[in-house]
Design a protein around this motif. Structure first.
Motif, mmCIF file in Angstrom:
data_model
loop_
_atom_site.group_PDB
_atom_site.id
_atom_site.type_symbol
_atom_site.label_atom_id
_atom_site.label_comp_id
_atom_site.label_asym_id
_atom_site.label_seq_id
_atom_site.Cartn_x
_atom_site.Cartn_y
_atom_site.Cartn_z
ATOM 1 N N ALA A 298 13.444 13.974 -1.804
ATOM 2 C CA ALA A 298 12.680 12.976 -2.600
ATOM 3 C C ALA A 298 12.456 13.392 -3.280
ATOM 4 C CB ALA A 298 11.172 12.917 -1.670
ATOM 5 N N VAL A 299 12.875 14.954 -3.902
ATOM 6 C CA VAL A 299 12.607 15.363 -5.429
ATOM 7 C C VAL A 299 13.643 15.599 -5.934
ATOM 8 C CG1 VAL A 299 12.572 17.255 -6.980
ATOM 9 C CG2 VAL A 299 10.973 17.246 -4.988
ATOM 10 N N THR B 59 0.925 -0.692 0.388
ATOM 11 C CA THR B 59 -0.031 0.096 0.035
ATOM 12 C C THR B 59 0.489 1.060 0.212
ATOM 13 O OG1 THR B 59 0.170 -0.203 2.316
ATOM 14 C CG2 THR B 59 -1.810 -1.882 1.496
ATOM 15 N N TYR B 60 0.572 2.658 -0.773
ATOM 16 C CA TYR B 60 0.961 3.255 -0.756
ATOM 17 C C TYR B 60 1.590 3.962 1.035
ATOM 18 C CZ TYR B 60 0.382 3.739 -5.429
ATOM 19 O OH TYR B 60 0.766 2.972 -6.578
ATOM 20 N N LYS B 61 0.234 3.962 1.398
ATOM 21 C CA LYS B 61 0.350 4.277 2.959
ATOM 22 C C LYS B 61 1.326 3.541 3.850
ATOM 23 C CE LYS B 61 -2.189 4.321 7.887
ATOM 24 N NZ LYS B 61 -3.277 4.056 8.735
ATOM 25 N N ARG B 62 2.010 1.843 3.565
ATOM 26 C CA ARG B 62 3.365 1.517 3.743
ATOM 27 C C ARG B 62 4.553 2.299 3.539
ATOM 28 N NH1 ARG B 62 4.319 -5.166 2.642
ATOM 29 N NH2 ARG B 62 6.429 -5.573 3.624
ATOM 30 N N LEU B 63 4.248 2.208 1.804
ATOM 31 C CA LEU B 63 5.850 2.787 0.801
ATOM 32 C C LEU B 63 5.660 3.904 1.871
ATOM 33 C CD1 LEU B 63 6.955 2.723 -0.728
ATOM 34 C CD2 LEU B 63 5.775 4.014 -2.327
ATOM 35 N N HIS B 64 5.263 4.793 2.028
ATOM 36 C CA HIS B 64 5.325 6.009 2.720
ATOM 37 C C HIS B 64 5.597 6.018 3.927
ATOM 38 C CE1 HIS B 64 3.372 6.953 -1.018
ATOM 39 N NE2 HIS B 64 4.672 7.675 -1.250
ATOM 40 N N ARG B 65 5.759 5.339 4.988
ATOM 41 C CA ARG B 65 5.237 5.064 6.176
ATOM 42 C C ARG B 65 6.585 5.712 6.939
ATOM 43 N NH1 ARG B 65 4.101 -0.784 8.351
ATOM 44 N NH2 ARG B 65 6.329 -0.403 7.441
ATOM 45 N N ALA B 66 7.888 5.364 5.839
ATOM 46 C CA ALA B 66 9.262 5.691 7.052
ATOM 47 C C ALA B 66 9.641 7.449 6.087
ATOM 48 C CB ALA B 66 10.472 5.541 6.194
ATOM 49 N N GLY B 67 8.435 7.712 5.118
ATOM 50 C CA GLY B 67 8.806 9.336 4.659
ATOM 51 C C GLY B 67 9.030 8.951 3.127
ATOM 52 N N LEU C 252 4.471 14.980 -5.857
ATOM 53 C CA LEU C 252 5.036 14.087 -4.222
ATOM 54 C C LEU C 252 4.220 14.777 -3.558
ATOM 55 C CD1 LEU C 252 9.222 13.192 -5.011
ATOM 56 C CD2 LEU C 252 6.880 11.381 -5.327
ATOM 57 N N ASP C 253 4.152 16.554 -3.546
ATOM 58 C CA ASP C 253 3.775 17.120 -2.907
ATOM 59 C C ASP C 253 2.155 17.256 -2.412
ATOM 60 O OD1 ASP C 253 3.568 19.247 -0.493
ATOM 61 O OD2 ASP C 253 2.244 20.373 -2.369
ATOM 62 N N THR C 254 1.593 16.717 -3.501
ATOM 63 C CA THR C 254 -0.349 15.864 -3.659
ATOM 64 C C THR C 254 0.113 14.789 -2.751
ATOM 65 O OG1 THR C 254 -0.017 17.031 -5.403
ATOM 66 C CG2 THR C 254 -1.643 15.426 -4.927
ATOM 67 N N VAL C 255 0.889 13.773 -3.024
ATOM 68 C CA VAL C 255 1.203 12.598 -2.180
ATOM 69 C C VAL C 255 0.811 12.932 -0.508
ATOM 70 C CG1 VAL C 255 1.973 10.918 -1.905
ATOM 71 C CG2 VAL C 255 2.086 11.055 -4.220
ATOM 72 N N ARG C 256 2.067 13.811 -0.219
ATOM 73 C CA ARG C 256 1.757 14.052 0.622
ATOM 74 C C ARG C 256 0.306 14.452 1.660
ATOM 75 N NH1 ARG C 256 5.906 18.816 3.034
ATOM 76 N NH2 ARG C 256 5.265 19.915 1.373
ATOM 77 N N ARG C 257 0.163 15.506 0.943
ATOM 78 C CA ARG C 257 -1.219 16.024 1.405
ATOM 79 C C ARG C 257 -2.273 15.423 1.168
ATOM 80 N NH1 ARG C 257 -2.485 18.926 -1.852
ATOM 81 N NH2 ARG C 257 -1.449 19.207 -3.701
ATOM 82 N N GLU C 258 -2.542 14.172 0.714
ATOM 83 C CA GLU C 258 -3.794 13.057 0.506
ATOM 84 C C GLU C 258 -3.647 11.915 1.066
ATOM 85 O OE1 GLU C 258 -3.295 12.125 -3.672
ATOM 86 O OE2 GLU C 258 -4.725 13.580 -4.531
ATOM 87 N N GLU C 259 -2.359 12.168 1.300
ATOM 88 C CA GLU C 259 -2.429 10.818 2.499
ATOM 89 C C GLU C 259 -1.943 11.496 4.031
ATOM 90 O OE1 GLU C 259 0.461 7.757 1.785
ATOM 91 O OE2 GLU C 259 -0.442 7.702 -0.509
ATOM 92 N N ASN C 260 -2.271 12.579 4.493
ATOM 93 C CA ASN C 260 -1.843 13.309 5.426
ATOM 94 C C ASN C 260 -0.469 13.017 5.972
ATOM 95 O OD1 ASN C 260 -4.525 14.965 5.527
ATOM 96 N ND2 ASN C 260 -5.382 12.556 5.963
ATOM 97 N N LEU C 261 0.431 12.529 5.675
ATOM 98 C CA LEU C 261 1.900 11.880 5.589
ATOM 99 C C LEU C 261 2.177 13.280 6.450
ATOM 100 C CD1 LEU C 261 3.792 11.206 2.938
ATOM 101 C CD2 LEU C 261 2.212 9.762 4.601
#
Length: 294
Positions: free
Chosen positions: A159-160, A92-100, A140-149
């Motif tokens: 990341a960029v 899942t993207y949530k798991r993928l982005h768990r560490a940032g 990537l900023d959209t990902v950050r906001r949509e997933e509430n990272l």
């Protein structure tokens, strides 16, 4: 989890389970005896759940299974490798982005470093290796906001940088990258207009040969596509790995029969695409509409 994901993962689990059952039977063991040798208090019920794919087997349990059946270390290692492959099929993207965001980008870098022939089909967005820095930052900023990272600006910046640095693979000898996108991708505008305009100019340069290792094709909206409907976005690495992008995560497929299905789909989609001047013309139409210069 959507049906295509669960069916692919379950099929892979069942293939492993079938092999374990064969090992037990070849060793002449009943389920009860295997459980006794493995030291499982749940007994034959646990063996049955594993063999029917109802319960994923753990690394430790697989080792005990192999020991109980007298399996060689080499065969055990092969089964462990297959188990790890099954465990990492769906992320899942949530798991993928768990560490940032930066760590997420770093985790997939080897897929691009090691590939010789990469074939990518995209129906939703610009392929990552062909994105401009501003487009990548916006995505990537959209990902950050949509997933509430909880990632801060420093993580986004890192990341960029990682994504941009990865693009160096496009200039390495011995590699080839073939891209096909739906024409609609050129017209989607989730980010500022200037970001999209610069991105389209970059794609035009790529389509007309700025990167010798890259072939960029566009499937026109008006093409006769009977038998080749739009698909979910996917990437094929050397006919050894298929990565499929879905709404909640991504699926990694390595079994040859499933990889072959995507290779066949790729060939059909690629046959619809226009390249070179044809692709540049379609990009120009989207760019002219965006900038008002048409």
């Amino acid at each position: 989890m959507p049906a295509p994901i669960s069916s692919s993962v379950q099929a892979a689990r069942q293939r492993l389970a079938d092999q374990l059952k064969e090992l037990r039977e070849d060793a002449g063991l009943s389920g009860r005896e295997l459980a006794r040798r493995a030291g499982w208090s749940a007994g034959v019920a646990k063996v049955s759940r594993i063999e029917h794919g109802h319960r994923p087997i753990s690394i430790e349990d697989l080792r005990r299974w192999c020991e109980a059946c007298g399996i060689s270390e080499q065969r055990t290692a092969e089964l462990l490798a297959e188990l790890r492959a099954v465990a990492t099929m769906w992320t899942t993207y949530k798991r993928l982005h768990r560490a940032g965001l930066r760590r997420a980008q770093e985790s997939v870098r080897s897929d691009f470093e090691e590939v010789t022939l990469l074939r990518s089909y995209q129906s939703r967005s610009i392929p990552g290796l062909l994105q401009t820095e501003d487009y990548t930052r916006a995505a990537l900023d959209t990902v950050r906001r949509e997933e509430n990272l909880a990632s801060g600006d420093a993580d986004l910046d890192a990341a960029v940088v990682e994504r941009m640095d990865r693009q160096a693979v496009l200039r390495r000898p011995g590699k080839r990258f073939v891209y096909v996108v739906e024409e609609d991708v050129l017209w989607y505008r989730p980010y500022p207009r200037t970001v999209h305009a610069d991105q389209l100019r970059h794609l035009r340069a790529v389509a007309t040969g700025s990167l010798p290792s890259v072939v960029f094709g566009v499937i026109p909206r008006t093409v006769d596509r009977r038998g080749n409907r739009p698909r979910e976005a996917f990437i094929i690495n050397d006919e050894a790995l298929v990565t499929i992008e879905l709404v909640s995560g991504y699926l990694r497929i390595t079994t040859s029969d499933e990889v072959a299905v995507y290779v066949k789909a790729w060939k059909g989609l690629q046959s619809l695409a226009t390249r070179g001047p044809g692709a540049a013309a379609l990009i120009d139409q989207a760019l002219d509409d965006l900038t008002g210069s048409g």
